[in-house]
Motif scaffolding. Sequence first.
Motif, PDB file in Angstrom:
ATOM      1  N   UNK A  70       2.967   1.199 -37.835  1.00 56.99           N
ATOM      2  CA  UNK A  70       2.639   2.084 -36.831  1.00 56.99           C
ATOM      3  C   UNK A  70       2.968   2.005 -35.642  1.00 56.99           C
ATOM      4  N   UNK A  71       3.118   0.739 -34.939  1.00 58.63           N
ATOM      5  CA  UNK A  71       3.518   0.249 -33.781  1.00 58.63           C
ATOM      6  C   UNK A  71       5.251   0.509 -33.632  1.00 58.63           C
ATOM      7  N   UNK A  72       5.778   0.258 -34.832  1.00 61.73           N
ATOM      8  CA  UNK A  72       7.298   0.324 -34.701  1.00 61.73           C
ATOM      9  C   UNK A  72       7.572   1.826 -34.417  1.00 61.73           C
ATOM     10  N   UNK A  73       7.024   2.718 -35.195  1.00 61.77           N
ATOM     11  CA  UNK A  73       7.202   4.183 -34.973  1.00 61.77           C
ATOM     12  C   UNK A  73       6.851   4.560 -33.429  1.00 61.77           C
ATOM     13  N   UNK A  74       5.783   4.049 -33.175  1.00 63.71           N
ATOM     14  CA  UNK A  74       5.176   4.614 -31.938  1.00 63.71           C
ATOM     15  C   UNK A  74       6.332   4.063 -30.830  1.00 63.71           C
ATOM     16  N   UNK A  75       6.807   2.867 -30.866  1.00 68.10           N
ATOM     17  CA  UNK A  75       7.983   2.395 -29.704  1.00 68.10           C
ATOM     18  C   UNK A  75       9.197   3.047 -29.933  1.00 68.10           C
ATOM     19  N   UNK A  76       9.659   3.714 -31.133  1.00 68.43           N
ATOM     20  CA  UNK A  76      10.862   4.501 -31.249  1.00 68.43           C
ATOM     21  C   UNK A  76      10.630   5.696 -30.590  1.00 68.43           C
ATOM     22  N   UNK A  77       9.739   6.368 -30.366  1.00 66.43           N
ATOM     23  CA  UNK A  77       9.541   7.538 -29.852  1.00 66.43           C
ATOM     24  C   UNK A  77       9.436   7.620 -28.451  1.00 66.43           C
ATOM     25  N   UNK A  78       9.484   6.461 -27.818  1.00 62.70           N
ATOM     26  CA  UNK A  78       9.315   6.329 -26.271  1.00 62.70           C
ATOM     27  C   UNK A  78      10.678   6.892 -25.757  1.00 62.70           C
ATOM     28  N   UNK A  79      10.633   7.879 -25.079  1.00 64.78           N
ATOM     29  CA  UNK A  79      11.757   8.353 -24.303  1.00 64.78           C
ATOM     30  C   UNK A  79      12.142   7.874 -23.025  1.00 64.78           C
ATOM     31  N   UNK A  80      13.419   8.345 -22.597  1.00 69.81           N
ATOM     32  CA  UNK A  80      13.776   7.536 -21.326  1.00 69.81           C
ATOM     33  C   UNK A  80      13.112   7.974 -20.095  1.00 69.81           C
TER      34      UNK A  80
END
Length: 272
Positions: free
Chosen positions: A128-138
């Motif tokens: 869940x944390x992996x998914x959350x971090x990958x969705x962080x935009x620039x």
Amino acid sequence: MRLSGLLRFLALIFAVVSTWLFIREYINFNIKTLRLPRWIGSAHKNSSQLVKTKCGLSKSCPDNFFAFKIVSGAANVVGPTMCFEDQMIMSPVKNNVGRGLNIVLVDGTKGAVLTQKSFDMYSGDASLLVKFLKEISGNMLVLVASYDDPGTKMNEEIRKLFSNLGSTHAKQLGFRDSWVFLGAQDLQSKSPFEQFLKNNPETNKYDGWPELLELEGCVPRKAWQLTLGGSLPAPPDHLPIQITLAAPAADKFALFLPFCSKWKALSPHLTC
């Protein structure tokens, strides 16, 4: 009788005059020195010393900088707090913090809070944390605070994702460590906004946990367009940088700031 009365009257006069001379000589009381403008100035000075700063920072942030304060949890007793631009986003009082990692995402240009979540890093689902971090935009700023145990479920993928946000210590984060961090994507180097304490029985302040950590400062808006003919706002004292412009004023360029302390890495015209 008349003589004794006269003597008593003269003694009274002498006492009054002596008292008046004493007050004038040693206390130097003079009504002319009591001037209203002096009182007003003093009151104004005292009130200016009590100016409230955003998030309770020791100093106010300049224009185009956001104020923030991050405090990690204390052992497994008191949860973390995160404040941004005088808005308390996560805290035990708001009852929205949890064991593990507490994360806030902020729009780095407007300063608006986008979301806040906690991830159980002891018995939760790390994916869940992996998914959350990958969705962080620039264009986002990332605020992180640990509570109780931030490291048991930490894996190499998560460490790499945090490192890409500018973290230096994510690669060594472990069981019951204390960690506070503010970062963003695409940094040219590491974020200056990070503190870390290892769980060590010999140095722990609490029984089984290190001391809580507190991080505060001023972070610039995520993107500015600057020209060398303009002025660059000076960072406050508690930011570990100083900026000078070393190019001709006629040489104009657009500078997009992914993070305050990394100006020098974004253009050869800037030196720190």
